[in-house]
Every structure is written in C-alpha cells, then in structure tokens.
Scaffold this active site. Structure first.
Site, PDB file in Angstrom:
ATOM      1  N   GLY A 251      13.677  52.916   4.589  1.00 35.21           N
ATOM      2  CA  GLY A 251      13.213  53.001   3.206  1.00 35.21           C
ATOM      3  C   GLY A 251      13.464  54.390   2.655  1.00 35.21           C
ATOM      4  O   GLY A 251      13.572  55.370   3.405  1.00 35.21           O
TER       5      GLY A 251
ATOM      6  N   GLN B 115      12.800  61.621  -2.833  1.00 34.43           N
ATOM      7  CA  GLN B 115      13.355  62.144  -1.580  1.00 34.43           C
ATOM      8  C   GLN B 115      14.797  62.614  -1.720  1.00 34.43           C
ATOM      9  O   GLN B 115      15.304  63.308  -0.837  1.00 34.43           O
ATOM     10  CB  GLN B 115      13.271  61.084  -0.475  1.00 34.43           C
ATOM     11  CG  GLN B 115      11.836  60.785  -0.050  1.00 34.43           C
ATOM     12  CD  GLN B 115      11.811  59.798   1.094  1.00 34.43           C
ATOM     13  OE1 GLN B 115      11.920  58.591   0.882  1.00 34.43           O
ATOM     14  NE2 GLN B 115      11.691  60.305   2.314  1.00 34.43           N
TER      15      GLN B 115
ATOM     16  N   CYS C 167       8.827  59.775   8.518  1.00 36.14           N
ATOM     17  CA  CYS C 167       9.331  59.950   7.153  1.00 36.14           C
ATOM     18  C   CYS C 167      10.575  60.825   7.203  1.00 36.14           C
ATOM     19  O   CYS C 167      10.573  61.856   7.881  1.00 36.14           O
ATOM     20  CB  CYS C 167       8.254  60.596   6.293  1.00 36.14           C
ATOM     21  SG  CYS C 167       8.786  60.895   4.599  1.00 36.14           S
ATOM     22  N   LEU C 168      11.619  60.413   6.487  1.00 33.97           N
ATOM     23  CA  LEU C 168      12.866  61.183   6.490  1.00 33.97           C
ATOM     24  C   LEU C 168      12.664  62.569   5.881  1.00 33.97           C
ATOM     25  O   LEU C 168      13.452  63.472   6.129  1.00 33.97           O
ATOM     26  CB  LEU C 168      13.959  60.428   5.717  1.00 33.97           C
ATOM     27  CG  LEU C 168      14.407  59.098   6.341  1.00 33.97           C
ATOM     28  CD1 LEU C 168      15.364  58.372   5.412  1.00 33.97           C
ATOM     29  CD2 LEU C 168      15.042  59.312   7.706  1.00 33.97           C
TER      30      LEU C 168
ATOM     31  N   HIS D  65       4.451  53.000   1.941  1.00 33.50           N
ATOM     32  CA  HIS D  65       5.009  54.328   2.193  1.00 33.50           C
ATOM     33  C   HIS D  65       5.896  54.772   1.019  1.00 33.50           C
ATOM     34  O   HIS D  65       5.776  55.896   0.527  1.00 33.50           O
ATOM     35  CB  HIS D  65       5.813  54.279   3.508  1.00 33.50           C
ATOM     36  CG  HIS D  65       6.371  55.593   3.943  1.00 33.50           C
ATOM     37  ND1 HIS D  65       5.930  56.253   5.069  1.00 33.50           N
ATOM     38  CD2 HIS D  65       7.354  56.369   3.420  1.00 33.50           C
ATOM     39  CE1 HIS D  65       6.610  57.388   5.203  1.00 33.50           C
ATOM     40  NE2 HIS D  65       7.483  57.471   4.223  1.00 33.50           N
ATOM     41  N   GLU D  66       6.770  53.866   0.562  1.00 35.85           N
ATOM     42  CA  GLU D  66       7.713  54.247  -0.506  1.00 35.85           C
ATOM     43  C   GLU D  66       7.022  54.362  -1.855  1.00 35.85           C
ATOM     44  O   GLU D  66       7.349  55.243  -2.654  1.00 35.85           O
ATOM     45  CB  GLU D  66       8.889  53.260  -0.575  1.00 35.85           C
ATOM     46  CG  GLU D  66       9.698  53.123   0.714  1.00 35.85           C
ATOM     47  CD  GLU D  66      10.097  54.452   1.345  1.00 35.85           C
ATOM     48  OE1 GLU D  66      10.264  55.453   0.629  1.00 35.85           O
ATOM     49  OE2 GLU D  66      10.228  54.490   2.583  1.00 35.85           O
TER      50      GLU D  66
ATOM     51  N   HIS E 110       5.383  57.572  -2.106  1.00 37.23           N
ATOM     52  CA  HIS E 110       6.324  58.646  -2.446  1.00 37.23           C
ATOM     53  C   HIS E 110       6.440  58.819  -3.956  1.00 37.23           C
ATOM     54  O   HIS E 110       6.463  59.953  -4.454  1.00 37.23           O
ATOM     55  CB  HIS E 110       7.730  58.344  -1.889  1.00 37.23           C
ATOM     56  CG  HIS E 110       7.973  58.889  -0.514  1.00 37.23           C
ATOM     57  ND1 HIS E 110       7.819  60.213  -0.190  1.00 37.23           N
ATOM     58  CD2 HIS E 110       8.396  58.281   0.628  1.00 37.23           C
ATOM     59  CE1 HIS E 110       8.126  60.406   1.083  1.00 37.23           C
ATOM     60  NE2 HIS E 110       8.471  59.242   1.620  1.00 37.23           N
TER      61      HIS E 110
HETATM   62 ZN   LIG Z   1       8.870  58.860   3.598  1.00 39.96          ZN
END
Ligand SMILES: [Zn+2]
Length: 172
Positions: free
Chosen positions: A46, A51, A93-94, A135-136, A139
């Site tokens: 995701g 991000q 998380c990236l 999660h997204e 963000h």
């Molecule tokens: Zn994340």
C-alpha cells in the site's frame, strides 16, 4: 513509468492532513500510476500520496504486490462507510523502514471513494486488507502507525525515529 522517492518519517507532508482531490484529471492519473510503480518497486502492499510528497487524498493498495491485477485498489478521496470489530497485528511502513508496531485496527471496513476515472467505488476488507485501508487512510489524515501505539511505546519509538531522521540514515 517513474518511481518516486518515498518520503520518510519526520517530513512535514507525512504529519499533516492531505487535501481532497478537487478535480480528477490527467495529473491525478499520472500520480496514481507513479504511486503503483513506486509501491511495487519498494515492494509494498500500500502507498498514500503524502508518501511520495504529494499532499492529496489518494491511496493505492495491492495485497498481491502486482501478482494479481484484480487485487489492485486505487482510490481518490477515500472514506470509511463501516468500521467494525477489532484486530491487532504487526505493521510496517515504507516511510519508517526498519520499524514495526501493532496498532489496534477494526477487523472489517467498508471504504468508498473514486477511481482515477472518476467512478464511485466501494471496497470491503477484512483482516490484512482492512488493516491496509486503515494504514493508508491514516496517512492521508497525517497519522502513522507509530501515532496509534500506546503512549509508552510511541514515545520510545519516536525518540529513536527522531535520531534516525536527524541523521537521515534510514535502512532500506
Ligand atoms: Zn505507511
């Protein structure tokens, strides 16, 4: 199909609510395409527009990481219709490479939004998919999983993250 750099914890774009997309146009479609390429390259399941440094309410999710085209979800201005139950699992998380945590999430969600063609879409998710939606969407509300941990764990992790962010030495 350009892969965009992933913004890391501490950059202001990740910690402020993103703006709704007012008009879906070619630029939106390009952003979504780049986000998908960036997600697959990472690899991740995701990604949210903040991000890649874009403060807009756009998310992409693909639990198959490109293996199964039917699992790709692209949503502009997503919002929850239903959130029910509870689950707690480790998330990464990236934007916070090398860290993990287990925030409490709903077990099932229904999310609606627009696809990049402007059509209304509704998705239902349980388990991992529900966690990915939460999660997204967090963000685009300026929240990361760290912000949802218990105060003790949150403060401990934030101290480590501040050090990483200052040094800029995120492990990839
Ligand atoms: Zn994340």
């Amino acid at each position: 199909m350009p892969i965009r750099p992933i913004v890391k914890w501490g950059e202001s774009v990740l910690h402020a609510p993103a703006a709704p997309v007012e008009r879906i146009d070619a630029q939106t479609a390009e952003l979504v395409r780049d986000m998908i390429d960036t997600m697959y390259a990472a690899p991740g399941i995701g990604l949210a527009a903040p991000q890649v440094g874009v403060p807009l309410r756009v998310i992409v999710i693909d639990l198959s990481v490109g293996e199964d085209p039917s699992q790709l979800i692209r949503l502009v201005n997503p919002e929850f219709v239903v959130r029910e139950g509870e689950q707690k699992h480790e998330e990464g998380c990236l934007s916070i490479p090398g860290f993990g945590g287990s925030p409490t999430r709903p077990e099932r969600v229904v999310v609606k939004g627009l696809d990049p063609d402007g059509n209304e879409r509704t998705h239902e998710g349980t388990g991992l998919l529900a966690r990915a939606f939460c999660h997204e969407i967090d963000h685009i509300d300026g929240l990361l999983f760290v912000d949802r941990l218990s105060p003790l764990k949150r403060d401990l992790m934030k101290r480590k993250l501040r050090k990483k962010a200052r040094a800029g030495d995120w492990e990839e």
